[in-house]
Design a protein around this motif. Structure first.
Motif, PDB file in Angstrom:
ATOM      1  N   VAL A  82     -16.741  11.775 -13.763  1.00  0.00           N
ATOM      2  CA  VAL A  82     -16.412  11.077 -12.519  1.00  0.00           C
ATOM      3  C   VAL A  82     -14.897  11.066 -12.350  1.00  0.00           C
ATOM      4  O   VAL A  82     -14.355  11.391 -11.290  1.00  0.00           O
ATOM      5  CB  VAL A  82     -16.956   9.634 -12.544  1.00  0.00           C
ATOM      6  N   LEU A  83     -14.203  10.712 -13.451  1.00  0.00           N
ATOM      7  CA  LEU A  83     -12.745  10.643 -13.392  1.00  0.00           C
ATOM      8  C   LEU A  83     -12.137  12.023 -13.204  1.00  0.00           C
ATOM      9  O   LEU A  83     -11.117  12.173 -12.536  1.00  0.00           O
ATOM     10  CB  LEU A  83     -12.203   9.990 -14.663  1.00  0.00           C
ATOM     11  N   ALA A  84     -12.775  13.061 -13.772  1.00  0.00           N
ATOM     12  CA  ALA A  84     -12.238  14.411 -13.618  1.00  0.00           C
ATOM     13  C   ALA A  84     -12.291  14.833 -12.152  1.00  0.00           C
ATOM     14  O   ALA A  84     -11.301  15.348 -11.605  1.00  0.00           O
ATOM     15  CB  ALA A  84     -13.029  15.385 -14.476  1.00  0.00           C
ATOM     16  N   TYR A  85     -13.439  14.602 -11.498  1.00  0.00           N
ATOM     17  CA  TYR A  85     -13.513  14.964 -10.074  1.00  0.00           C
ATOM     18  C   TYR A  85     -12.548  14.122  -9.266  1.00  0.00           C
ATOM     19  O   TYR A  85     -11.936  14.601  -8.306  1.00  0.00           O
ATOM     20  CB  TYR A  85     -14.944  14.819  -9.569  1.00  0.00           C
ATOM     21  N   LEU A 106      -4.693   5.169 -17.068  1.00  0.00           N
ATOM     22  CA  LEU A 106      -5.327   3.880 -17.381  1.00  0.00           C
ATOM     23  C   LEU A 106      -6.848   4.014 -17.356  1.00  0.00           C
ATOM     24  O   LEU A 106      -7.536   3.573 -18.287  1.00  0.00           O
ATOM     25  CB  LEU A 106      -4.860   2.836 -16.371  1.00  0.00           C
ATOM     26  N   LEU A 107      -7.376   4.630 -16.284  1.00  0.00           N
ATOM     27  CA  LEU A 107      -8.834   4.750 -16.182  1.00  0.00           C
ATOM     28  C   LEU A 107      -9.397   5.561 -17.341  1.00  0.00           C
ATOM     29  O   LEU A 107     -10.432   5.218 -17.918  1.00  0.00           O
ATOM     30  CB  LEU A 107      -9.208   5.411 -14.850  1.00  0.00           C
ATOM     31  N   PHE A 108      -8.708   6.632 -17.688  1.00  0.00           N
ATOM     32  CA  PHE A 108      -9.199   7.453 -18.795  1.00  0.00           C
ATOM     33  C   PHE A 108      -9.140   6.691 -20.108  1.00  0.00           C
ATOM     34  O   PHE A 108     -10.078   6.749 -20.915  1.00  0.00           O
ATOM     35  CB  PHE A 108      -8.389   8.747 -18.909  1.00  0.00           C
ATOM     36  N   ILE A 164     -10.819  -7.159 -21.801  1.00  0.00           N
ATOM     37  CA  ILE A 164      -9.543  -6.515 -21.464  1.00  0.00           C
ATOM     38  C   ILE A 164      -9.807  -5.152 -20.846  1.00  0.00           C
ATOM     39  O   ILE A 164      -9.294  -4.814 -19.779  1.00  0.00           O
ATOM     40  CB  ILE A 164      -8.661  -6.390 -22.726  1.00  0.00           C
ATOM     41  N   THR A 165     -10.670  -4.354 -21.506  1.00  0.00           N
ATOM     42  CA  THR A 165     -10.979  -3.040 -20.972  1.00  0.00           C
ATOM     43  C   THR A 165     -11.567  -3.164 -19.566  1.00  0.00           C
ATOM     44  O   THR A 165     -11.183  -2.438 -18.649  1.00  0.00           O
ATOM     45  CB  THR A 165     -11.989  -2.340 -21.890  1.00  0.00           C
ATOM     46  N   GLY A 166     -12.506  -4.088 -19.403  1.00  0.00           N
ATOM     47  CA  GLY A 166     -13.174  -4.233 -18.114  1.00  0.00           C
ATOM     48  C   GLY A 166     -12.205  -4.566 -17.002  1.00  0.00           C
ATOM     49  O   GLY A 166     -12.207  -3.934 -15.944  1.00  0.00           O
ATOM     50  N   TYR A 167     -11.336  -5.561 -17.247  1.00  0.00           N
ATOM     51  CA  TYR A 167     -10.446  -5.974 -16.157  1.00  0.00           C
ATOM     52  C   TYR A 167      -9.335  -4.969 -15.917  1.00  0.00           C
ATOM     53  O   TYR A 167      -8.941  -4.742 -14.770  1.00  0.00           O
ATOM     54  CB  TYR A 167      -9.893  -7.377 -16.428  1.00  0.00           C
ATOM     55  N   THR A 168      -8.823  -4.337 -16.990  1.00  0.00           N
ATOM     56  CA  THR A 168      -7.802  -3.311 -16.734  1.00  0.00           C
ATOM     57  C   THR A 168      -8.422  -2.146 -15.978  1.00  0.00           C
ATOM     58  O   THR A 168      -7.813  -1.577 -15.083  1.00  0.00           O
ATOM     59  CB  THR A 168      -7.171  -2.809 -18.045  1.00  0.00           C
ATOM     60  N   GLY A 217      -7.397  -0.413 -12.443  1.00  0.00           N
ATOM     61  CA  GLY A 217      -7.265   1.023 -12.211  1.00  0.00           C
ATOM     62  C   GLY A 217      -8.150   1.479 -11.066  1.00  0.00           C
ATOM     63  O   GLY A 217      -7.724   2.277 -10.218  1.00  0.00           O
ATOM     64  N   SER A 218      -9.367   0.956 -11.009  1.00  0.00           N
ATOM     65  CA  SER A 218     -10.287   1.349  -9.947  1.00  0.00           C
ATOM     66  C   SER A 218      -9.782   0.888  -8.590  1.00  0.00           C
ATOM     67  O   SER A 218      -9.862   1.619  -7.602  1.00  0.00           O
ATOM     68  CB  SER A 218     -11.665   0.763 -10.206  1.00  0.00           C
ATOM     69  N   LEU A 219      -9.259  -0.338  -8.544  1.00  0.00           N
ATOM     70  CA  LEU A 219      -8.704  -0.832  -7.277  1.00  0.00           C
ATOM     71  C   LEU A 219      -7.538   0.051  -6.836  1.00  0.00           C
ATOM     72  O   LEU A 219      -7.402   0.379  -5.659  1.00  0.00           O
ATOM     73  CB  LEU A 219      -8.225  -2.271  -7.444  1.00  0.00           C
ATOM     74  N   ALA A 220      -6.708   0.457  -7.806  1.00  0.00           N
ATOM     75  CA  ALA A 220      -5.568   1.302  -7.466  1.00  0.00           C
ATOM     76  C   ALA A 220      -6.063   2.649  -6.954  1.00  0.00           C
ATOM     77  O   ALA A 220      -5.555   3.188  -5.965  1.00  0.00           O
ATOM     78  CB  ALA A 220      -4.664   1.487  -8.677  1.00  0.00           C
ATOM     79  N   LEU A 221      -7.078   3.199  -7.610  1.00  0.00           N
ATOM     80  CA  LEU A 221      -7.601   4.492  -7.173  1.00  0.00           C
ATOM     81  C   LEU A 221      -8.221   4.370  -5.784  1.00  0.00           C
ATOM     82  O   LEU A 221      -8.033   5.236  -4.927  1.00  0.00           O
ATOM     83  CB  LEU A 221      -8.646   5.000  -8.181  1.00  0.00           C
TER      84      LEU A 221
END
Lengths: 100, 644
Positions: B304-307, B347-349, B376-380, B384-388
């Protein structure tokens, strides 16, 4: 004094005889002799020019050449001797296996 | 700091050598060596940027190398910001790897260090030759690191695929460099180093515009190979076979942006080349759209992140293409998104790496409900998702918004709104696919077959927090909050200090009409609206389950089938490689066998025949030889006589 041309003519004649003998010889001995003739015609030339230019080095070379001819004859006759022992004859036309 | 600028790419090379040879004997496989080396590079990079920022000056150091090639560094605003980003993100990821790749061998740390050196070399190179060398070095490291677990067949073949596909782009880039060289030799014979970027910029106006179009399109081909632009994007999703840190470093933050950087670096050439920027804009917009659609259906979190990466790189290309109307500011906008993307995508990766570390699976269908266990992982990752997705106050909002606005200006200025519309629609898809992944992984009930996930150790979470902070504030801080578009203006002015890059002159040569386009403010709300709608769609389907995702994701749904097969990528590649390539190969084989081998066979046969005839002369009878010698000597003497 004999003019140098005469001597050169003699040398040339001897050389021509040597070449003819070389080309026409079937016997190994005769071939060796023809080679000696050609060598000696060259010696005659050396001596003749040495005399003509009044320079002794030509004659020195002739002496070297005679020594060389002696050595060459030794090797050549040794080969011929071996051929004779191997084949029972010294006809050089029969020695023709070193080819394609 | 300026005099140390040359150390920026050299320090990681020392790190590579030390780690490779001494790593085995050192604690932690010597993973601290690259960290220290890259920390040094980061400090120098930031120092150099702070030093040249106030005056906007350009650092250029050059030494003679051989013949017409020099070796040197060029640090202008464009290179300086890129250097800071590359070394900083690389440092963060190296710290994270100390924990994530613990006990996996010192080769990993050595290779990532070498990669960092190559990437910094790409950025800092002042001529195309050195640029290409570094470009190949990062390609090699990418190959080695994708295939890091080379005993796994899928990783080995993914590495090969990445190498071969990017090779297509590299050959195009090399051809472009050759043509540049030929043109420089022909039209600027007095230049000392024809491949030096500064020399090329100085002589752009001497090169015929259509030659520039050819060169820039070949450069774009190279950029497409590295940056995963359509149709050379196929290697990037498979490259996820490598360790997650490699995906974060190479296939999200740095190497894949090298293609965008290439276009930005040679932007004056693009601006002077007719049609090229339009191609760039269309390629970028189309890639952004098509990759986002494929990202919607992937079940592997890294894919998903690669695409998503491919899609975001498409945005950067779109931004550069809109330079056809907005001029040099396009470089600033593309670089803003490049850096902001590097932060949030790394960050997402790294978050996905943390998740994979905890769950031992890549499949988001097997995750779920992780938020309570991995706070921590979930909220960071949420940040990242919000930024994307481009939700306000995150970095991605400001940088992506700038691109959409640039595309709109391009559309209004040139009367061609298609790239803008593609870019706008992609905003919706982006928000949907990333929140689909987030909802599936972090909310709902746990679907893990076994094992209890737990939060990762601090060496992994601290980098996440740092990157999350950058993803939150970067673009806003440098480009919006404190008095206007500081970053875009600073980077956009890169070429003002370089001779021969007057945008007016160049755009006239390329046939582009640079203009100030007034954009209605009401238009600017659209991307935000699309992003929010995208998040809501994802929330409805994957959180509230209305409609149930199971009903959409079924093999009978033709759209789903089209996307899950990646637009029938496999049959098409098979057709290209097995039919077309094999056809060409067979044709060349026939030509080679008949014409090339045949002519050589003819020559040898002639030789044999002549030999057959000539050997008849060898009778073996001594008298014949003696006659031949005598006759030959005689002829020689007669001939010499006549000649004398």
């Amino acid at each position: 004094m004999i003019p140098v041309m005469y001597v050169l003519a003699l040398a040339m004649t001897v050389f021509a005889i040597g070449v003819f003998g070389m080309v026409s010889a079937r016997s190994g001995i005769r071939m060796m002799m023809s080679i000696e003739l050609m060598l000696n015609s060259a010696n005659i030339n050396l001596v003749a020019f040495s005399n003509y230019h009044d320079d002794i080095s030509g004659q020195v070379f002739a002496l070297f050449s005679i020594a060389l001819a002696a050595a060459e004859a030794v090797v050549g006759f040794a080969i011929l001797l071996m051929i004779f022992r191997h084949k029972g004859a010294i006809n050089v036309d029969t020695i023709n296996i070193l080819r394609w | 700091m300026q005099e140390y600028a040359v150390l920026i790419p050299l320090l990681p090379i020392f790190g590579f050598i030390l780690t490779l040879f001494l790593g085995r004997k050192l604690p932690g496989q010597g993973s601290f060596i690259p960290v220290l080396a890259i920390a040094g590079s980061t400090i120098i990079s930031v120092g150099v940027l702070l030093e040249i920022y106030p005056s906007g000056e350009v650092i250029h150091q050059s030494w003679h190398w051989f013949s017409l090639i020099n070796i040197g560094i060029l640090v202008d605003p464009l290179a300086a910001v890129m250097l800071c980003m590359v070394s900083f993100v690389s440092l963060i990821i190296h710290i994270y790897s100390m924990e994530y790749m613990k006990g996996q061998g010192e080769r990993y740390y050595a290779e990532t260090s070498l990669f960092t050196a190559g990437m910094l070399g790409v950025v800092i190179a002042d001529n195309l030759f050195l640029f290409f060398l570094s470009w190949e070095l990062v390609g090699l490291c990418s190959y080695l690191l994708i295939g890091y677990w080379y005993r796994k067949p899928s990783a080995a073949s993914a590495a090969k695929k990445a190498f071969l596909v990017t090779r297509v782009g590299d050959v195009l880039l090399l051809a472009g460099i050759f043509i540049t060289y030929a043109n420089m030799i022909k039209f600027a014979p007095d230049s000392q180093y024809p491949l030096s970027l500064l020399e090329i910029f100085r002589h752009i106006t001497d090169i015929p515009p259509l030659q520039l179009t050819l060169i820039t399109l070949l450069f774009l081909g190279g950029a497409a190979g590295k940056s995963g632009q359509f149709p050379l994007h196929i290697w990037l999703p498979d490259a996820m076979e490598g360790p997650t840190t490699v995906s974060a470093l190479i296939h999200a933050a740095t190497m894949v942006t090298a293609g965008v950087y290439l276009v930005a670096r040679t932007f004056p050439m693009f601006l002077a080349a007719p049609y090229s920027l339009v191609v760039v804009a269309y390629l970028g917009a189309f890639t952004a759209l098509i990759a986002a659609t494929m990202g919607l259906v992937m079940n592997d979190i890294k894919r998903v992140l690669a695409y998503s990466t491919i899609s975001q790189l498409g945005y950067m290309m779109l931004a550069l293409g809109s330079g056809a109307i907005i001029g040099m500011a396009a470089v600033g906008i593309a670089m803003l998104h490049l850096i902001s993307h590097a932060f949030f995508k790394a960050l997402l990766f790294l978050c996905s790496g943390s998740v994979i570390h905890a769950t031992h699976t890549n499949d988001i269908r097997l995750m779920g409900g992780l938020l309570s266990k991995m706070k921590i992982t979930g909220y960071t990752m949420l940040i990242g998702s919000l930024a994307l997705a481009g939700i306000p106050i995150t970095s991605g909002y400001y940088s992506k918004d700038a691109i959409i606005e640039a595309a709109l200006e391009y559309g209004l200025g040139s009367g061609d709104l298609l790239p803008y519309l593609m870019g706008l629609f992609t905003v919706l898809l982006t928000a949907t696919y990333i929140f689909r992944a987030w909802f599936m992984a972090f909310v709902g009930k746990s679907r893990l077959p076994k094992g209890k996930p737990h939060e990762s150790p601090w060496l992994m979470t601290v980098p996440l927090i740092i990157l999350a902070f950058c993803s939150l504030v970067f673009a806003g801080a440098v480009n919006s909050w404190f008095g206007g578009k500081i970053f875009v203006e600073y980077v956009g002015r890169t070429f003002e200090r370089i001779a021969g890059t007057d945008p007016e002159v160049l755009s006239a040569m390329g046939g582009y009409h640079l203009m100030e386009v007034h954009v209605e403010h009401s238009f600017l709300i659209l991307p935000l609206a699309f992003a929010v709608v995208g998040v809501l769609i994802a929330a409805m389907v994957y959180w509230a389950k209305k409609p149930d995702p199971e009903s959409i994701v079924s093999p009978t749904n033709p759209i789903y089938r089209l996307l899950i097969t990646k637009y029938y990528e496999l049959p098409i590649i098979d057709f290209i490689s097995m039919r077309i390539t094999m056809g060409v190969a067979i044709l060349t084989k026939v030509v080679e066998r008949i014409f090339i081998d045949g002519s050589i066979w003819l020559i040898t046969q002639t030789g044999f025949l002549l030999g057959e005839i000539l050997r008849m002369a060898q009778s073996g009878i001594v008298r014949h030889y003696a006659t031949a010698v005598a006759l030959g000597t005689g002829l020689l003497i007669i001939g010499l006589w006549g000649w004398l």
